[in-house]
Write a protein that holds these residues in place. Structure first.
Motif, PDB file in Angstrom:
ATOM      1  N   GLU A 141      -1.021 -16.422   8.380  1.00  0.00           N
ATOM      2  CA  GLU A 141      -1.692 -16.935   9.582  1.00  0.00           C
ATOM      3  C   GLU A 141      -1.527 -18.447   9.727  1.00  0.00           C
ATOM      4  N   PRO A 142      -1.708 -19.250   8.661  1.00  0.00           N
ATOM      5  CA  PRO A 142      -1.468 -20.690   8.811  1.00  0.00           C
ATOM      6  C   PRO A 142      -0.016 -21.028   9.203  1.00  0.00           C
ATOM      7  N   LEU A 143       0.932 -20.165   8.824  1.00  0.00           N
ATOM      8  CA  LEU A 143       2.333 -20.382   9.203  1.00  0.00           C
ATOM      9  C   LEU A 143       2.654 -19.768  10.567  1.00  0.00           C
ATOM     10  N   ALA A 144       1.636 -19.254  11.234  1.00  0.00           N
ATOM     11  CA  ALA A 144       1.781 -18.635  12.559  1.00  0.00           C
ATOM     12  C   ALA A 144       2.747 -17.453  12.535  1.00  0.00           C
ATOM     13  N   MET A 145       2.644 -16.640  11.467  1.00  0.00           N
ATOM     14  CA  MET A 145       3.457 -15.436  11.357  1.00  0.00           C
ATOM     15  C   MET A 145       2.633 -14.233  11.768  1.00  0.00           C
ATOM     16  N   PRO A 146       2.944 -13.648  12.907  1.00  0.00           N
ATOM     17  CA  PRO A 146       2.183 -12.482  13.359  1.00  0.00           C
ATOM     18  C   PRO A 146       2.460 -11.256  12.488  1.00  0.00           C
ATOM     19  N   PRO A 147       1.537 -10.293  12.489  1.00  0.00           N
ATOM     20  CA  PRO A 147       1.686  -9.089  11.653  1.00  0.00           C
ATOM     21  C   PRO A 147       2.963  -8.295  11.923  1.00  0.00           C
ATOM     22  N   ASP A 148       3.549  -8.405  13.104  1.00  0.00           N
ATOM     23  CA  ASP A 148       4.771  -7.648  13.382  1.00  0.00           C
ATOM     24  C   ASP A 148       6.010  -8.280  12.751  1.00  0.00           C
ATOM     25  N   GLU A 149       5.855  -9.446  12.072  1.00  0.00           N
ATOM     26  CA  GLU A 149       6.985 -10.096  11.403  1.00  0.00           C
ATOM     27  C   GLU A 149       7.041  -9.810   9.908  1.00  0.00           C
ATOM     28  N   TRP A 150       6.049  -9.097   9.382  1.00  0.00           N
ATOM     29  CA  TRP A 150       6.069  -8.786   7.955  1.00  0.00           C
ATOM     30  C   TRP A 150       5.128  -7.619   7.672  1.00  0.00           C
ATOM     31  N   SER A 151       5.424  -6.904   6.605  1.00  0.00           N
ATOM     32  CA  SER A 151       4.531  -5.849   6.130  1.00  0.00           C
ATOM     33  C   SER A 151       4.768  -5.643   4.641  1.00  0.00           C
ATOM     34  N   TRP A 152       3.720  -5.273   3.954  1.00  0.00           N
ATOM     35  CA  TRP A 152       3.778  -5.026   2.515  1.00  0.00           C
ATOM     36  C   TRP A 152       3.490  -3.552   2.322  1.00  0.00           C
ATOM     37  N   ARG A 153       4.478  -2.821   1.870  1.00  0.00           N
ATOM     38  CA  ARG A 153       4.336  -1.366   1.773  1.00  0.00           C
ATOM     39  C   ARG A 153       3.337  -0.966   0.695  1.00  0.00           C
ATOM     40  N   GLN A 154       2.904   0.276   0.784  1.00  0.00           N
ATOM     41  CA  GLN A 154       2.038   0.838  -0.244  1.00  0.00           C
ATOM     42  C   GLN A 154       2.836   0.978  -1.547  1.00  0.00           C
ATOM     43  N   ASN A 155       2.146   0.953  -2.664  1.00  0.00           N
ATOM     44  CA  ASN A 155       2.807   1.066  -3.965  1.00  0.00           C
ATOM     45  C   ASN A 155       3.623   2.349  -4.078  1.00  0.00           C
ATOM     46  N   ALA A 156       4.779   2.220  -4.694  1.00  0.00           N
ATOM     47  CA  ALA A 156       5.631   3.370  -4.961  1.00  0.00           C
ATOM     48  C   ALA A 156       5.649   3.720  -6.449  1.00  0.00           C
ATOM     49  N   PHE A 157       5.402   2.736  -7.317  1.00  0.00           N
ATOM     50  CA  PHE A 157       5.568   2.956  -8.750  1.00  0.00           C
ATOM     51  C   PHE A 157       4.297   2.738  -9.570  1.00  0.00           C
ATOM     52  N   ARG A 158       3.338   2.046  -9.032  1.00  0.00           N
ATOM     53  CA  ARG A 158       2.096   1.760  -9.740  1.00  0.00           C
ATOM     54  C   ARG A 158       0.946   2.420  -8.989  1.00  0.00           C
ATOM     55  N   PRO A 159      -0.232   2.512  -9.592  1.00  0.00           N
ATOM     56  CA  PRO A 159      -1.368   3.112  -8.885  1.00  0.00           C
ATOM     57  C   PRO A 159      -1.648   2.403  -7.562  1.00  0.00           C
ATOM     58  N   LYS A 160      -2.125   3.153  -6.599  1.00  0.00           N
ATOM     59  CA  LYS A 160      -2.365   2.607  -5.261  1.00  0.00           C
ATOM     60  C   LYS A 160      -3.641   1.767  -5.186  1.00  0.00           C
ATOM     61  N   THR A 161      -4.533   1.934  -6.162  1.00  0.00           N
ATOM     62  CA  THR A 161      -5.751   1.126  -6.215  1.00  0.00           C
ATOM     63  C   THR A 161      -6.002   0.664  -7.640  1.00  0.00           C
ATOM     64  N   ILE A 162      -6.767  -0.408  -7.751  1.00  0.00           N
ATOM     65  CA  ILE A 162      -7.217  -0.899  -9.047  1.00  0.00           C
ATOM     66  C   ILE A 162      -8.656  -1.394  -8.859  1.00  0.00           C
ATOM     67  N   HIS A 163      -9.552  -0.812  -9.619  1.00  0.00           N
ATOM     68  CA  HIS A 163     -10.981  -1.146  -9.529  1.00  0.00           C
ATOM     69  C   HIS A 163     -11.480  -1.085  -8.086  1.00  0.00           C
ATOM     70  N   GLY A 164     -11.016  -0.098  -7.343  1.00  0.00           N
ATOM     71  CA  GLY A 164     -11.474   0.099  -5.975  1.00  0.00           C
ATOM     72  C   GLY A 164     -10.765  -0.736  -4.918  1.00  0.00           C
ATOM     73  N   GLN A 165      -9.880  -1.624  -5.329  1.00  0.00           N
ATOM     74  CA  GLN A 165      -9.122  -2.463  -4.397  1.00  0.00           C
ATOM     75  C   GLN A 165      -7.732  -1.874  -4.179  1.00  0.00           C
ATOM     76  N   THR A 166      -7.222  -2.014  -2.970  1.00  0.00           N
ATOM     77  CA  THR A 166      -5.833  -1.633  -2.728  1.00  0.00           C
ATOM     78  C   THR A 166      -4.948  -2.508  -3.592  1.00  0.00           C
ATOM     79  N   SER A 167      -4.019  -1.889  -4.287  1.00  0.00           N
ATOM     80  CA  SER A 167      -3.123  -2.601  -5.187  1.00  0.00           C
ATOM     81  C   SER A 167      -1.733  -2.670  -4.557  1.00  0.00           C
ATOM     82  N   ARG A 168      -1.047  -3.760  -4.765  1.00  0.00           N
ATOM     83  CA  ARG A 168       0.312  -3.967  -4.225  1.00  0.00           C
ATOM     84  C   ARG A 168       1.278  -4.236  -5.365  1.00  0.00           C
ATOM     85  N   GLU A 169       2.550  -4.009  -5.080  1.00  0.00           N
ATOM     86  CA  GLU A 169       3.606  -4.284  -6.054  1.00  0.00           C
ATOM     87  C   GLU A 169       4.359  -5.543  -5.651  1.00  0.00           C
ATOM     88  N   PHE A 170       4.689  -6.374  -6.634  1.00  0.00           N
ATOM     89  CA  PHE A 170       5.554  -7.518  -6.377  1.00  0.00           C
ATOM     90  C   PHE A 170       7.022  -7.098  -6.404  1.00  0.00           C
TER      91      PHE A 170
END
Length: 171
Positions: free
Chosen positions: A117-146
């Motif tokens: 948002e500070p770089l003025a990048m709208p949501p249609d310019e990027w997306s972070w997919r759901q995890n494919a190899f690690r658990p989808k959540t950790i301690h109740g939070q959505t987890s992401r893969e680097f």
């Protein structure tokens, strides 16, 4: 080449664009110290394969692929932490899990509010997919893969690069 507004899958560049950016924010916020043991912040790290050497892994080693993990499913330590480098998607993904715990939020949300948002990048310019190899959540939070998680336009990726060239200063 091609359309600079089209989303592309940048695969492992996710580690450098998102991983280092979010790690830097966590360090700046005082949420982690690079040379602290990773288990200080993420006690369950690599619980799938218990190993006494897990206590030796630092946050820095997860970030620099010197923690000693391979990419088996589940990953295992093949080197004593800090003694050798080995390309490890799972080590990078464990760092993402650790940072999720420290921020207490989905890293995609942290990235959106603190960087995109500070770089003025709208949501249609990027997306972070759901995890494919690690658990989808950790301690109740959505987890992401680097590892391989980012779809982004070349234009937006260039803006992140420009942010780095300006040492984190925008405008």
């Amino acid at each position: 080449g091609g359309d600079p507004t089209r989303l592309v899958d940048v695969k492992s560049a996710t580690k450098g664009t998102l991983g280092t950016t979010l790690l830097g924010l966590a360090v700046d916020d005082g949420l982690v110290k690079l040379d602290d043991p990773a288990r200080k912040y993420y006690p369950e790290i690599s619980a799938e394969r218990p190993d006494e050497r897990l206590d030796e892994i630092t946050v820095r080693q997860l970030a620099t692929m010197t923690a000693g993990f391979n990419d088996d499913r589940p990953p295992r330590l093949v080197y004593r932490p800090g003694t050798s480098g080995i390309y490890s998607n799972d080590g990078a993904n464990m760092l993402a899990e650790l940072l999720t715990l420290r921020f207490g939020d989905d890293l995609s949300s942290v990235l959106r509010h603190r960087v995109m948002e500070p770089l003025a990048m709208p949501p249609d310019e990027w997306s972070w997919r759901q995890n494919a190899f690690r658990p989808k959540t950790i301690h109740g939070q959505t987890s992401r893969e680097f590892a391989s998680g980012l779809r982004i336009t070349p234009r937006a990726l260039a803006r992140i690069g420009l942010l780095y060239l300006h040492e984190g200063e925008w405008n």
